[in-house]
Write an enzyme that holds these catalytic residues in place. Structure first.
Site, PDB file in Angstrom:
ATOM      1  N   GLY A   1      57.201 -90.047  93.384  1.00  0.00           N
ATOM      2  CA  GLY A   1      56.657 -90.543  92.128  1.00  0.00           C
ATOM      3  C   GLY A   1      57.129 -91.953  91.834  1.00  0.00           C
ATOM      4  CB  SER A   2      57.462 -93.727  88.641  1.00  0.00           C
ATOM      5  OG  SER A   2      56.121 -93.525  88.241  1.00  0.00           O
ATOM      6  CB  THR A   3      62.094 -92.666  92.000  1.00  0.00           C
ATOM      7  OG1 THR A   3      61.505 -91.881  93.048  1.00  0.00           O
ATOM      8  CG2 THR A   3      62.420 -91.764  90.810  1.00  0.00           C
TER       9      THR A   3
END
Length: 489
Positions: A220-222
């Site tokens: 995801g956004s990590t």
């Protein structure tokens, strides 16, 4: 001597010579294969005829989390024991009197723990001469019991994993995987332990799986940290405050599909890199990934360790950044979706490298191997894996991660009086994204001018009202508890 007697004598000499030849062949050539043969039960029995060594946490003067109980059975004199078994199971693994084998450090360090390692030969020989009873050696790990306990308690009944590293050395301070299991429940040959092993092996929740090292998830956004790093390293952008050329509505290249942000109210059009990371704009980093292209993103991801296994010595599976995506796929890969997949260890390595001025250290779990008498047999030597990014880029990323925790999606990781940098992430999964999202949080804590801990947490099925809320609400508090334990705050 008559001829018949002479013939018999020669024949007997040939037999004696053949016997000697065979005995030497067995002793010198094939002894190891016989010793290691799965049908040789004597080897298994011998392992339980004396106390097994211990796996130790908390440094060389720390506490033993494995040992042996004297049971004085007919075939087995000692039984393996595990203190706080479920909490430490991803580290120790299990070791059983039955045919289940062994896993994790109990398997990889069996030579030291059982006292059969060739490096212990001289000490074992001296013990035999002096009449000292045989016992196994000890393995000193890097695990910090306070951080391990904080992670295990914070994970509770959630499914997922948490791992903490010392960015300066690569030492693994904590490694938790939930749901877990108790190695004591499969340690002997009883009918009950057999049923336990069968139940654990067939449990759909896979409690024996080390999710921190052996399970990949869409990050995801990590993963936007890697995309931002690529932008700085390639010179596309110079500072965190550079404004991007992102439109209010971004259509994925070659498609009619609009890439959505977490909320339609987010002001992501033309946002700066820092602000876009702070509120986690998909459009900004999706477009940035497409503009940078697959080749540059791949090269940067690999410098952080993607697409390679890591031996801690427990081997992690390789995280994946693809090399064959279409432009729209690359845009999605750049925000941690599509075909991008990472272990919690991998994302902890990303956070650790950023905290360590771009230097990525080899993660390791075993600090020392010791003889039964306490002599150090081996001592880990710290190793740099790569300079993942330049110190200048690392400092820019730190600024952006601090903004996420101070004013963005990661506010629940704030620790009063401590600089914390982090990044939330939520990854969709399931058919047509029908499953509850995976909630991520990666972070580091700064104490004075030092960076003693970096963390990655993933919670499977992280129920939340919106994507970034999941990472911030489900995973960030767990990471906070681990960081607090690491710095004693």
């Amino acid at each position: 001597m008559n001829k018949p007697i002479r013939r018999v004598a020669v024949f007997c000499m040939v037999l004696v010579f053949a016997l000697l030849l065979r005995a030497n062949w067995v002793q010198a050539v094939v002894a190891d294969s016989y010793a290691d043969n799965s049908n040789n039960e004597r080897v298994r029995f011998d392992q339980f005829a004396y106390p097994r060594g211990s796996i130790i946490v908390g440094g060389e003067n720390g506490q033993a989390i494995t040992g042996s109980d004297f049971v004085n059975g007919y075939r087995y004199k000692y039984k393996p024991t595990f203190a706080n078994g479920p909490m430490y199971a991803p580290v120790t693994g299990y070791f059983s009197q039955a045919d289940y084998g062994s896993t994790a450090l109990e398997n990889l360090e069996n030579g030291i723990l059982s006292g059969t390692d060739d490096r212990l030969f001289f000490g074992n020989a001296m013990d035999t001469l002096t009449g000292k009873k045989k016992q196994g050696g000890n393995v000193v790990t890097t695990i910090n019991p306070a951080v391990q306990q904080a992670a295990f308690q914070a994970m509770g009944n959630k499914k997922g994993a948490a791992i903490a590293l010392d960015p300066r050395t690569g030492a693994i301070l904590a490694m938790v995987s939930t749901p877990s299991f108790d190695p004591n429940s499969v340690a002997d040959t009883s009918t009950a332990d057999g049923k336990n092993f069968s139940a654990l092996s067939n449990d759909p929740d896979q409690p024996m799986l080390n999710r921190a090292l052996r399970q990949t998830y869409p990050p995801g956004s990590t993963f936007k940290l890697v995309t931002a790093a690529t932008a700085f390293e390639t010179g596309k952008y110079q500072t965190p405050d550079d404004q991007t050329d992102t439109p209010d509505h971004y259509i994925l290249p070659g498609t009619n599909t609009e890439l959505k942000n977490d909320s339609p109210d987010e002001n992501c059009g033309g946002a700066t890199l820092k602000y876009a990371l702070q509120i986690s704009c998909n459009t900004v980093y999706g477009k940035l990934g497409a503009d940078l292209g697959e080749t540059k993103l791949l090269a940067q991801a690999q410098k952080f360790g993607f697409n390679n296994t890591v031996d801690t010595p427990i081997r992690s599976v390789a995280s994946n950044f693809p090399s064959d995506s279409s432009p729209d796929g690359t845009a999605m890969d750049a925000i941690g979706q599509h075909n991008t997949a990472a272990t919690p260890l991998q994302m902890a390595m990303v956070a650790a490298a950023i905290a360590n001025n771009g230097k990525l250290m080899q993660p390791y779990l075993v600090d020392e191997e010791r003889s039964p008498g306490g002599t150090v047999i081996s001592k880990h030597t710290e190793k740099e894996m790569d300079q993942a990014v330049s110190p200048a880029t690392a400092q820019k990323l730190q600024q952006m991660m601090v903004a996420v925790v101070q004013n963005g999606t990661g506010v629940k990781a704030q620790i009063p009086g401590v600089e914390v940098g982090g990044k939330t992430g939520t990854a969709q999964h399931g058919v047509n994204n029908s499953g509850l999202p995976f909630a991520w949080f990666v972070s580091y804590a700064k104490v004075g001018n030092d960076y003693p801990v970096a963390v990655a947490v993933v919670v499977e099925d992280g129920a939340a009202q919106s994507e970034e809320i999941a990472g911030g609400s489900q995973a960030a508090p767990i990471a906070k508890a681990m960081m607090q334990a690491a710095i004693g705050h």
